[in-house]
Design a protein around this motif. Structure first.
Motif, PDB file in Angstrom:
ATOM      1  N   GLU A 939      10.468  14.866   0.101  1.00 23.37           N
ATOM      2  CA  GLU A 939       9.130  14.284   0.007  1.00 23.37           C
ATOM      3  C   GLU A 939       9.126  13.157  -1.023  1.00 23.37           C
ATOM      4  O   GLU A 939       9.879  13.197  -1.990  1.00 23.37           O
ATOM      5  CB  GLU A 939       8.119  15.328  -0.470  1.00 23.37           C
ATOM      6  CG  GLU A 939       8.073  16.566   0.373  1.00 23.37           C
ATOM      7  CD  GLU A 939       7.150  17.620  -0.235  1.00 23.37           C
ATOM      8  OE1 GLU A 939       6.798  18.545   0.493  1.00 23.37           O
ATOM      9  OE2 GLU A 939       6.791  17.498  -1.429  1.00 23.37           O
ATOM     10  N   CYS A 940       8.251  12.216  -0.813  1.00 30.69           N
ATOM     11  CA  CYS A 940       8.118  11.116  -1.785  1.00 30.69           C
ATOM     12  C   CYS A 940       7.786  11.709  -3.153  1.00 30.69           C
ATOM     13  O   CYS A 940       6.903  12.537  -3.285  1.00 30.69           O
ATOM     14  CB  CYS A 940       7.028  10.144  -1.368  1.00 30.69           C
ATOM     15  SG  CYS A 940       6.663   8.917  -2.647  1.00 30.69           S
ATOM     16  N   VAL A 941       8.493  11.273  -4.158  1.00 30.49           N
ATOM     17  CA  VAL A 941       8.336  11.838  -5.484  1.00 30.49           C
ATOM     18  C   VAL A 941       6.959  11.511  -6.069  1.00 30.49           C
ATOM     19  O   VAL A 941       6.447  12.221  -6.925  1.00 30.49           O
ATOM     20  CB  VAL A 941       9.484  11.352  -6.407  1.00 30.49           C
ATOM     21  CG1 VAL A 941       9.299   9.890  -6.772  1.00 30.49           C
ATOM     22  CG2 VAL A 941       9.613  12.209  -7.638  1.00 30.49           C
ATOM     23  N   ILE A 942       6.318  10.491  -5.561  1.00 28.21           N
ATOM     24  CA  ILE A 942       4.992  10.118  -6.063  1.00 28.21           C
ATOM     25  C   ILE A 942       3.868  10.678  -5.195  1.00 28.21           C
ATOM     26  O   ILE A 942       3.038  11.462  -5.654  1.00 28.21           O
ATOM     27  CB  ILE A 942       4.842   8.578  -6.149  1.00 28.21           C
ATOM     28  CG1 ILE A 942       5.892   7.987  -7.080  1.00 28.21           C
ATOM     29  CG2 ILE A 942       3.435   8.192  -6.604  1.00 28.21           C
ATOM     30  CD1 ILE A 942       5.756   8.365  -8.540  1.00 28.21           C
ATOM     31  N   CYS A 943       3.855  10.311  -3.896  1.00 27.57           N
ATOM     32  CA  CYS A 943       2.704  10.679  -3.083  1.00 27.57           C
ATOM     33  C   CYS A 943       2.940  11.942  -2.268  1.00 27.57           C
ATOM     34  O   CYS A 943       2.014  12.471  -1.655  1.00 27.57           O
ATOM     35  CB  CYS A 943       2.291   9.530  -2.177  1.00 27.57           C
ATOM     36  SG  CYS A 943       3.460   9.194  -0.857  1.00 27.57           S
ATOM     37  N   GLY A 944       4.173  12.416  -2.240  1.00 27.85           N
ATOM     38  CA  GLY A 944       4.427  13.686  -1.587  1.00 27.85           C
ATOM     39  C   GLY A 944       4.549  13.642  -0.077  1.00 27.85           C
ATOM     40  O   GLY A 944       4.747  14.677   0.563  1.00 27.85           O
ATOM     41  N   ILE A 945       4.486  12.463   0.512  1.00 29.39           N
ATOM     42  CA  ILE A 945       4.578  12.404   1.969  1.00 29.39           C
ATOM     43  C   ILE A 945       6.006  12.778   2.401  1.00 29.39           C
ATOM     44  O   ILE A 945       6.974  12.509   1.690  1.00 29.39           O
ATOM     45  CB  ILE A 945       4.195  10.984   2.473  1.00 29.39           C
ATOM     46  CG1 ILE A 945       3.927  11.027   3.976  1.00 29.39           C
ATOM     47  CG2 ILE A 945       5.271   9.973   2.155  1.00 29.39           C
ATOM     48  CD1 ILE A 945       3.391   9.717   4.518  1.00 29.39           C
ATOM     49  N   LEU A 946       6.118  13.417   3.543  1.00 35.44           N
ATOM     50  CA  LEU A 946       7.420  13.857   4.043  1.00 35.44           C
ATOM     51  C   LEU A 946       8.232  12.646   4.491  1.00 35.44           C
ATOM     52  O   LEU A 946       7.770  11.835   5.290  1.00 35.44           O
ATOM     53  CB  LEU A 946       7.228  14.823   5.206  1.00 35.44           C
ATOM     54  CG  LEU A 946       8.521  15.292   5.879  1.00 35.44           C
ATOM     55  CD1 LEU A 946       9.315  16.223   4.970  1.00 35.44           C
ATOM     56  CD2 LEU A 946       8.230  15.970   7.214  1.00 35.44           C
ATOM     57  N   LEU A 994      10.188   0.604   0.593  1.00 41.51           N
ATOM     58  CA  LEU A 994       9.115   1.133  -0.235  1.00 41.51           C
ATOM     59  C   LEU A 994       8.224   2.094   0.536  1.00 41.51           C
ATOM     60  O   LEU A 994       7.898   1.860   1.706  1.00 41.51           O
ATOM     61  CB  LEU A 994       8.229  -0.010  -0.767  1.00 41.51           C
ATOM     62  CG  LEU A 994       8.911  -1.059  -1.632  1.00 41.51           C
ATOM     63  CD1 LEU A 994       7.929  -2.142  -2.016  1.00 41.51           C
ATOM     64  CD2 LEU A 994       9.522  -0.433  -2.878  1.00 41.51           C
ATOM     65  N   CYS A 995       7.853   3.148  -0.125  1.00 44.12           N
ATOM     66  CA  CYS A 995       6.941   4.129   0.455  1.00 44.12           C
ATOM     67  C   CYS A 995       5.544   3.527   0.591  1.00 44.12           C
ATOM     68  O   CYS A 995       5.218   2.521  -0.039  1.00 44.12           O
ATOM     69  CB  CYS A 995       6.897   5.355  -0.453  1.00 44.12           C
ATOM     70  SG  CYS A 995       5.877   6.690   0.174  1.00 44.12           S
ATOM     71  N   GLN A 996       4.701   4.189   1.359  1.00 41.48           N
ATOM     72  CA  GLN A 996       3.312   3.733   1.489  1.00 41.48           C
ATOM     73  C   GLN A 996       2.625   3.630   0.124  1.00 41.48           C
ATOM     74  O   GLN A 996       1.721   2.834  -0.076  1.00 41.48           O
ATOM     75  CB  GLN A 996       2.531   4.697   2.368  1.00 41.48           C
ATOM     76  CG  GLN A 996       2.669   6.140   1.871  1.00 41.48           C
ATOM     77  CD  GLN A 996       1.697   7.101   2.547  1.00 41.48           C
ATOM     78  OE1 GLN A 996       1.235   6.845   3.636  1.00 41.48           O
ATOM     79  NE2 GLN A 996       1.399   8.209   1.902  1.00 41.48           N
ATOM     80  N   CYS A 997       3.102   4.458  -0.827  1.00 38.44           N
ATOM     81  CA  CYS A 997       2.471   4.460  -2.144  1.00 38.44           C
ATOM     82  C   CYS A 997       3.105   3.422  -3.065  1.00 38.44           C
ATOM     83  O   CYS A 997       2.686   3.257  -4.199  1.00 38.44           O
ATOM     84  CB  CYS A 997       2.590   5.842  -2.778  1.00 38.44           C
ATOM     85  SG  CYS A 997       4.284   6.305  -3.179  1.00 38.44           S
ATOM     86  N   GLY A 998       4.124   2.741  -2.579  1.00 43.61           N
ATOM     87  CA  GLY A 998       4.743   1.708  -3.400  1.00 43.61           C
ATOM     88  C   GLY A 998       6.019   2.162  -4.099  1.00 43.61           C
ATOM     89  O   GLY A 998       6.765   1.367  -4.644  1.00 43.61           O
ATOM     90  N   GLN A 999       6.280   3.464  -4.084  1.00 41.02           N
ATOM     91  CA  GLN A 999       7.492   3.993  -4.705  1.00 41.02           C
ATOM     92  C   GLN A 999       8.722   3.524  -3.923  1.00 41.02           C
ATOM     93  O   GLN A 999       8.710   3.489  -2.697  1.00 41.02           O
ATOM     94  CB  GLN A 999       7.409   5.521  -4.728  1.00 41.02           C
ATOM     95  CG  GLN A 999       8.703   6.249  -5.033  1.00 41.02           C
ATOM     96  CD  GLN A 999       9.171   6.043  -6.468  1.00 41.02           C
ATOM     97  OE1 GLN A 999       8.381   5.762  -7.360  1.00 41.02           O
ATOM     98  NE2 GLN A 999      10.462   6.168  -6.680  1.00 41.02           N
ATOM     99  N   LYS A1000       9.758   3.169  -4.630  1.00 40.06           N
ATOM    100  CA  LYS A1000      10.990   2.770  -3.956  1.00 40.06           C
ATOM    101  C   LYS A1000      11.665   3.990  -3.342  1.00 40.06           C
ATOM    102  O   LYS A1000      11.929   4.975  -4.025  1.00 40.06           O
ATOM    103  CB  LYS A1000      11.933   2.099  -4.950  1.00 40.06           C
ATOM    104  CG  LYS A1000      13.270   1.756  -4.349  1.00 40.06           C
ATOM    105  CD  LYS A1000      14.207   1.135  -5.363  1.00 40.06           C
ATOM    106  CE  LYS A1000      15.626   1.110  -4.764  1.00 40.06           C
ATOM    107  NZ  LYS A1000      16.606   0.516  -5.639  1.00 40.06           N
TER     108      LYS A1000
HETATM  109 ZN   LIG Z   1       5.056   7.756  -1.613  1.00 40.43          ZN
END
Ligand SMILES: [Zn+2]
Length: 1103
Positions: A939-946, A994-1000
């Motif tokens: 999961e994304c470490v920031i927003c948690g999306i799978l 980049l994730c939807q939340c901007g996290q790399k």
């Molecule tokens: Zn994210």
């Protein structure tokens, strides 16, 4: 107010570009230095915050500069402007207007009026008040009111943002709009827009075309004409900004404007002022545009079926026709010398071998002969042959393929693929058929690997399609090199093509840190053989052949002479004192930077001063001094500070630079040349351009600064007389005297001698040639016509370039003996046809080991010599290392060959086994790991999306962890990223994922046809399945993940297939971005190669 008027050039005519502005100096002549990279990475100041809304809701939001864009309407003198603004602007300003309008001289009048208007609209507050009144009362207002607010729907968001960024907040000039509106020629811009494929931009032309029609300006008075010009300049800008393109993106107006400016030399300075490196920017823009119009390339997937893999080479005729010039007639375009025949012998017997022979011995002919021999032999037995030559760099692809083609046509067909080809209108030539229809192909190993791995039929090649691999410059084949990655495929395959390696310098395996050592060198050579699966080494052994080879590639005597500058040089000492004086003078202002700017470190402003025993200026000639100045200048340029202070400091640093280069020149050349240089540069530096007007007002900030600068410059100029007196004594330079005596000595040996002197910079080359020509002894011995020079043909004359006609003529004269002494920059080293020459002198100029061999390779005449003249032991020791390395290599070659064939084979065999075992071991561990079964969700470490499940992660090229979940692309972005030192690797880098939340999440790479997302270990967290428990570990590395949590196996064909179209199917915007990034990356790589080439011969602004 004063500063604003002063900031617009009070100079006549085209005042857009202030050539004297230190920001605008062409950097190409500046030296490279050690600290360049360091200061590049320093933190940049934050820009002012962007407004949250687009455009201006009310007049109160508008900055003055924006309002000035509408100045010719607001202050249209055909209306009663004085009455209109009477209560708005001050009386003195009214007076200024009246005064301006009263001037008799039409030209003076309009110029004054322009400045007055710009001055009145100088502050936000007043400009806003004036604008308000304008909107209320002016009959002009209705006409452009909707443009003035720049608000939606009249303007698009991105278009406004670019306007905000690039014009209103230009990093260097806060009056860029005034500059454009005062003097930009408009015709070229309109001509450009007229033929734009984008209707919206053509529309701008349509609106303004009256202006270019012949009758419009015919009967206008000078003053009236100025007003029309002014209006049209403004209008071009705001019409472009508010255009609504359909094919282009909104922000493209800016690039179109740059392009339009670049379309004519009259407007090019505007582009240069806007963007110093506008050419690069436009190159990149071109790529973006071409990608935008390109349809999405769907791999409708004619996938290869693993069972259909061929077991022998597929015939050329299956893939296309030979070009008509290929007649298959026996070609005899070259004749081998007998030492070259010796070099081909083992390969022609069918052995895998590495051929070592010096530069200049004709290895290309050797390769051509081996290839032809190989292909003919197969033809005789009715078999298909196909040879691939691998070269390490893109420029070499072109070079080697044209060599081979010249030597092999019309018998064999040579094709090339460098990876720099764009998929153009003519269709994608990056196809397997391009290679497979040819007899010989030249390419870089990464393309070959990509095609080997491609699951697509159109791209797919097999090892079995090729019967011979030729590795050019095969000494590159270390563990990580694509050559070795490629050889791993061969190692793991049953099929073994014949292998031939070519090299001039195997190297000894040591880097700059480790000591050179014959044992290591032997080991290194054996390892290269083993990696390339070669059984033997070939070099010239036959004594007769050695003599013949030495005749063609004669071995000059190498000499290094250190000529230290004399310890007491009054001229140099005086200049060094001047540096200290300037450093002193500006110290208080530098200190304000440290106190005012948060992270402006004090050591940035610490400049070295001369010590008690330093009497020859060396404290100011070092790389580190140069680097300090560079870093300081860079920081002053980039930090947020008032313009006056910045200009002052940059000017002062320019003075220090001038002194620095004067001293450097003085080390190498007679002081009179250095003095000449000093006076010339100071002459330019004392023109303050934009700031000239400010100099008088000592009570203003800028006036104060300008007077301080003036004082420093006057101080330098006051020294001219003193310096002039020192020149005579300082004219004699040990290194220069040595150069002259070397030349004279050579002349005594042979009156027809040819001598080449390598100098680092173009300027130095030209000046040295002039200086030597003027030397009496030289003129006496050789005649006054004996000296010439060759420099780059890619530079303008002003940059000390040369036309190719002149260069050819000079070379011809040198060949024919009309010229005996040639000064040259590195261009001469890179393959120009320099005639046989007897003496090579390297004038304090170092190169790499390879360039050492090449430069010396130019000294081909018998008994020729090569001498390095160096002013410091650093350069001398560097060169000494180069010599040692080659010497060592020759010892090794001899050692290897005095070993019996069987013994050598044994050594290589042992090494081969080692490599094989290591590879097998790696694969085994991988397989074992793959059997474990615990599943995790990433999961994304920031927003948690799978992102994906652990069994969807696969390993590519050992170190890339690929996310094989097609839907992971959804809602993600791809941002541009490639290292500055990016070179096309096995897989090319297409941006940051980049994730939807901007996290790399990781990076995007291109592998064969597929864009694949890689996962960075710190971009996700792990949730165990099916329990849904989150793993407590926030310091993931892939090593930890694969050890503690789940194994990652090698990527499988099915997984690549699954991913191949996934990006374009799931996220079309990101797909476009990836494509653009990929192209940009290739551009960057090509540029880096050229840069690297340049950097090896660091250009220094010496005379
Ligand atoms: Zn994210």
């Amino acid at each position: 107010m004063n500063s604003l008027t002063a900031s617009i050039e009070s100079d006549d005519s085209i005042a857009i570009i202030d050539m004297d502005d230190p920001d605008l100096v062409d950097e190409s002549d500046k030296p490279f230095d050690d600290e360049t990279d360091e200061y590049k990475s320093m933190p940049q100041p934050a820009k002012p915050l962007k407004p949250t809304k687009i455009g201006y809701g009310c007049v109160e939001d508008m900055p003055a500069q924006h309002i000035r864009l509408f100045a010719p309407w607001i202050f249209d003198p055909s209306f009663r402007v004085i009455e209109m603004y009477q209560n708005i602007i001050s009386e003195s300003q009214i007076e200024l207007i009246i005064k301006a309008l009263k001037i008799k001289d039409e030209y003076e009048k309009v110029k004054n009026y322009f400045y007055t208007v710009v001055d009145i609209l100088g502050t936000d507050q007043v400009a806003q008040r004036v604008m308000k009144r304008f909107l209320e009362v002016s009959p002009n207002a209705a006409e452009i009111k909707h443009k003035i607010f720049f608000a939606r729907p009249d303007i698009l968001e991105e278009a406004f943002n670019v306007y905000w960024d690039k014009l209103l907040h230009h990093p260097t000039f806060d009056n860029i709009i005034d500059r454009i509106c005062l003097s930009m020629p408009v015709e070229p811009i309109l001509e450009y827009l007229k033929i734009s494929p984008e209707a919206a931009y053509r529309g701008v032309y349509e609106k303004l075309k009256y202006y270019v029609e012949p009758d419009t300006m015919k009967n206008l008075s000078l003053a009236h004409k100025f007003f029309v010009d002014w209006k049209v300049r403004c209008q071009v800008l705001f019409e472009l900004i508010t255009a609504k393109p359909r094919k282009h993106k909104a922000e493209h107006w800016y690039y179109e404007f740059l392009k339009a400016c670049n379309s004519s030399s009259a407007t090019r300075p505007v582009a240069f002022v806007l963007e110093k490196d506008f050419r690069d920017i436009l190159d990149k823009y071109e790529i973006e545009i071409s990608q935008l119009s390109k349809p999405v390339h769907k791999s409708t997937a004619d996938f290869v079926d693993p069972s259909e893999a061929p077991t022998e080479p597929r015939p050329q005729k299956l893939f296309g026709k030979y070009p008509s010039y290929i007649t298959h007639e026996y070609s005899a375009n070259y004749e081998l010398r007998s030492y070259q025949k010796e070099l081909t012998k083992k390969a022609n017997e069918g052995l895998n071998t590495i051929i070592c022979a010096p530069t200049g011995s004709g290895k290309t002919h050797v390769a051509a002969d081996i290839i032809a021999h190989h292909l003919r032999k197969l033809q005789h037995s009715d078999k298909i042959g196909r040879v691939v030559m691998f070269v390490p760099t893109i420029p070499l692809v072109n070079q080697q393929s044209s060599h081979l083609s010249t030597n092999l046509r019309p018998e064999f067909y040579v094709e090339k693929l460098s990876g720099a080809e764009r998929a153009t209108e003519k269709g994608d030539i990056r196809k397997a058929a391009t290679l497979l229809k040819a007899d010989v192909v030249v390419l870089t190993p990464q393309i070959f690997i990509n095609m080997l791995l491609s699951p697509l039929r159109s791209q797919k090649i097999y090892l079995t399609d090729f019967t011979m691999f030729v590795f050019d410059e095969c000494h590159h084949c270390n563990e990580q090199h694509p050559y070795n990655v490629l050889m791993n495929f061969v190692r793991e395959s049953q099929y073994k093509p014949q292998i031939v390696g070519l090299t001039a310098s195997v190297g000894d395996g040591s880097d700059s840190k480790s000591r050179m050592n014959p044992d290591n060198a032997m080991e290194h050579m054996v390892a290269i053989c083993a990696r390339l699966n070669a059984d033997t080494v070939t070099s010239i052994r036959d004594p007769d052949n050695l003599i013949e080879m030495q005749h063609h590639v004669s071995k000059p005597i190498d000499e290094i002479v250190t000529c230290r500058p004399s310890p007491n040089d009054k001229f140099a000492h005086e200049i060094a004192l001047t540096c200290d004086y300037i450093q002193d003078e500006i110290h208080d202002v530098l200190m304000t930077l440290v106190t005012d700017i948060l992270d402006f470190e004090e050591n940035l402003i610490k400049l070295p001063v001369i010590g008690p025993n330093d009497k020859n200026g060396t404290s100011k000639t070092s790389f580190s001094y140069n680097g300090k100045l560079g870093a300081l200048k860079h920081n002053i340029n980039k930090r947020d500070m008032d313009r006056e202070r910045r200009h002052f400091l940059l000017k002062a640093i320019e003075l220090l630079e001038i002194c620095h280069f004067t001293l450097k020149n003085n080390q190498l050349m007679p002081a009179k040349l250095a003095f000449e240089y000093l006076r010339e540069r100071i002459g330019y530096a004392e023109k303050f351009g934009a700031y000239e007007g400010g100099e008088q007002g000592s009570n203003t900030k800028i006036g104060n600064y300008m007077q301080r600068l003036r004082k420093m410059i006057n101080n330098i100029k006051a020294k001219y007389e003193k310096l002039d007196a020192y020149v005579k004594e300082s004219n004699s330079k040990p290194i220069y005297s040595k150069l002259l005596s070397c030349i004279e000595e050579q002349f005594k040996i042979d009156k027809t001698s040819r001598i080449i002197v390598f100098v680092e910079s173009r300027k130095g080359c030209v000046k040295m040639a002039e200086c030597v020509t003027a030397t009496e002894t030289i003129a006496k011995t050789f005649g006054s016509q004996a000296v010439g020079y060759i420099v780059s043909v890619n530079q303008s004359m002003a940059n000390f370039g040369q036309t190719s006609v002149t260069q050819d003529r000079t070379l011809k004269e040198f060949r024919q003996g009309h010229k005996n002494i040639l000064f040259a920059t590195s261009v001469a080293e890179e393959g120009l046809d320099v005639a046989q020459c007897n003496l090579i002198i390297k004038y304090n100029s170092v190169g790499s080991e390879k360039s050492y061999i090449q430069r010396r390779g130019r000294a081909r005449a018998k008994n020729s010599r090569s001498i390095l003249l160096a002013i410091s032991s650093y350069i001398a020791s560097h060169e000494y290392n180069n010599i040692m390395r080659e010497y060592l290599m020759n010892i090794c070659l001899n050692n290897l060959q005095t070993l019996s064939e069987t013994e050598l084979k044994k050594m290589i065999f042992r090494k081969k086994e080692e490599i094989k075992t290591a590879l097998e071991q790696e694969r085994r561990i991988e397989n074992e790991r793959n059997r474990a079964t615990t599943l995790y969700n990433l999961e994304c470490v920031i927003c948690g999306i799978l992102i994906c499940c652990s069994n969807q992660v696969a390993r590519l090229m050992e170190s890339q962890f690929i996310c094989c979940n097609p839907s992971a692309w959804k809602d993600t972005k791809i941002n541009q990223r490639f290292d500055k030192n990016f070179s096309v690797k096995v897989s090319s880098l297409c941006g940051v994922w980049l994730c939807q939340c901007g996290q790399k999440r990781g990076e995007v790479i291109k592998y064969g046809e597929a864009y694949l997302p890689t996962l960075a270990a710190d971009g996700f967290r792990l949730r165990k399945q099916p329990s849904n428990v989150l793993e407590e570990n926030n310091k993931f590395t892939w090593q930890v993940v694969t050890k503690k949590f789940f194994p990652v196996g090698s990527i499988e064909l099915e997984q690549i297939r699954g991913m191949i179209n996934s990006l374009s199917e799931n996220n079309i915007a990101a797909y476009k971005d990836a494509q653009i990034n990929e192209e940009l990356g290739i551009c960057e790589a090509v540029k880096n190669l050229e840069y690297e080439k340049k950097q090896n011969h660091a250009l220094i602004e010496t005379y």
